[in-house]
Design an enzyme around this catalytic site. Structure first.
Site, PDB file in Angstrom:
ATOM      1  N   LYS A  58      36.366 -46.266  10.766  1.00  8.15           N
ATOM      2  CA  LYS A  58      35.414 -46.546  11.723  1.00  8.15           C
ATOM      3  C   LYS A  58      34.645 -45.292  12.170  1.00  8.15           C
ATOM      4  O   LYS A  58      33.523 -45.391  12.057  1.00  8.15           O
ATOM      5  CB  LYS A  58      35.726 -47.490  12.869  1.00  8.15           C
ATOM      6  CG  LYS A  58      35.971 -48.976  12.432  1.00  8.15           C
ATOM      7  CD  LYS A  58      36.978 -49.685  13.552  1.00  8.15           C
ATOM      8  CE  LYS A  58      37.013 -51.255  12.884  1.00  8.15           C
ATOM      9  NZ  LYS A  58      37.792 -52.007  13.667  1.00  8.15           N
TER      10      LYS A  58
ATOM     11  N   GLN B  71      40.292 -52.498  19.472  1.00  7.57           N
ATOM     12  CA  GLN B  71      41.146 -52.806  17.992  1.00  7.57           C
ATOM     13  C   GLN B  71      42.196 -53.985  18.377  1.00  7.57           C
ATOM     14  O   GLN B  71      42.959 -53.697  18.912  1.00  7.57           O
ATOM     15  CB  GLN B  71      41.750 -51.241  17.402  1.00  7.57           C
ATOM     16  CG  GLN B  71      42.017 -51.574  16.189  1.00  7.57           C
ATOM     17  CD  GLN B  71      41.391 -51.956  15.019  1.00  7.57           C
ATOM     18  OE1 GLN B  71      40.144 -51.499  14.888  1.00  7.57           O
ATOM     19  NE2 GLN B  71      41.860 -52.576  14.204  1.00  7.57           N
TER      20      GLN B  71
ATOM     21  N   ASP C 261      31.608 -56.677  17.637  1.00  8.60           N
ATOM     22  CA  ASP C 261      32.906 -57.473  16.561  1.00  8.60           C
ATOM     23  C   ASP C 261      32.355 -58.780  16.454  1.00  8.60           C
ATOM     24  O   ASP C 261      32.729 -59.504  15.656  1.00  8.60           O
ATOM     25  CB  ASP C 261      34.161 -57.348  17.224  1.00  8.60           C
ATOM     26  CG  ASP C 261      35.110 -56.243  16.509  1.00  8.60           C
ATOM     27  OD1 ASP C 261      34.811 -55.903  15.452  1.00  8.60           O
ATOM     28  OD2 ASP C 261      35.931 -55.698  17.249  1.00  8.60           O
TER      29      ASP C 261
END
Length: 279
Positions: free
Chosen positions: A52, A96, A119
């Site tokens: 990322k 995460q 997300d």
């Protein structure tokens, strides 16, 4: 031979497009910043976070990195997310997953501002998707739609079957295919006569979490197969939920593993970061 849907190539094209957009925004003095929080050092999470950060660097997005100890409390994590929610210079927040067992993932997802939830996991964004309102869309399903569109595979009017009903892939995948005017069936562990249902599919999206589970017995001849699974087999090679070698000669198009859906997830995360300035 089937059409091999090349996720590496398509994701690279999306990143190039985003890079140009970010350069244009910088000319208007608009900078995009993504805050990435990792708790503990799960090996797979470390790889994802590193990828990322690399993607941010390539596209020109600033990334803030918060690498917290495994022992970080739920309260400490919530406090950090709330601080980032308040910061005007942070456009996106990514925590995460998975988190250590002592932290409630749902509570953390709920704490992230829906306007910074790149997300696409916050219930407000999930709800927006289901009623056709603007919002962030979960990255993997959004990536699957781009794979289909950029491979000139028409979704409208097609019989679409999704195997798997997770909140991260299965459910939003169904909603996105429906939005594209597909006729959608979602299958799961309690579905009766699974083979009979999947054999109707013009487009079959497999997110079942079982290595090489789908063989040609489950597939209609000429179908399009999207394999969301990722496993390391006994031979130490990566494989998906679909038995690629068994199915490939039977279908019109298929995603390989690796190199299919995987690269699209980060590309669509980057897309969500760029879109954050419009939400």
């Amino acid at each position: 031979m089937p059409q091999i849907i090349d996720g590496k190539k398509i994701s690279a094209a999306i990143k190039e497009e985003l890079k140009v957009k970010v350069e244009e925004l910088k000319k208007q003095n608009i900078e995009i910043t993504l805050a990435v929080i990792q708790v503990g050092n799960d090996p797979a999470s470390c790889v994802y976070v590193r990828n990322k950060k690399k993607a941010c660097e390539f596209i020109g997005i600033k990334s803030l990195s918060y690498e917290l100890e495994e022992t970080t409390t739920e309260e400490e994590l919530i406090k950090l997310v709330e601080e980032l929610n308040e910061r005007d210079d942070v456009n996106g927040i990514l925590v995460q997953l998975p988190l250590p067992k002592h932290i409630d993932e749902d509570k953390i997802i709920m704490t992230i501002s829906p306007k910074k939830d790149v997300d696409g996991f916050h219930p407000m964004n999930v709800g927006a998707l289901n009623i056709g309102q603007p919002g962030f869309v979960s990255c993997t399903p959004a990536g699957v739609i781009q794979l289909l569109k950029r491979s000139n595979i028409d979704i409208e009017g097609k019989e679409c079957v999704v195997i798997g009903r997770s909140n991260i892939v299965g459910k939003p995948m169904g909603a996105l295919l429906l939005k594209e005017n597909g006729t959608v069936t979602i299958c799961h562990s309690r579905t009766k006569d699974l083979k009979e249902v999947t054999k109707r599919a013009d487009i079959l999206v497999v997110a079942i979490g079982k290595p090489r589970f789908i063989t040609k017995d489950y597939v209609k001849e000429g179908a399009v197969i999207i394999d969301v699974g990722m496993h390391r087999g006994e031979d130490n090679k990566l494989c998906g939920d679909v038995d690629y070698n068994d199915v490939a000669d039977h279908v019109s198009a298929i995603t390989p593993v690796p190199g299919g859906v995987g690269p699209m997830t980060i590309a669509m995360l980057m897309n969500n970061c760029v879109e954050s300035i419009n939400l």
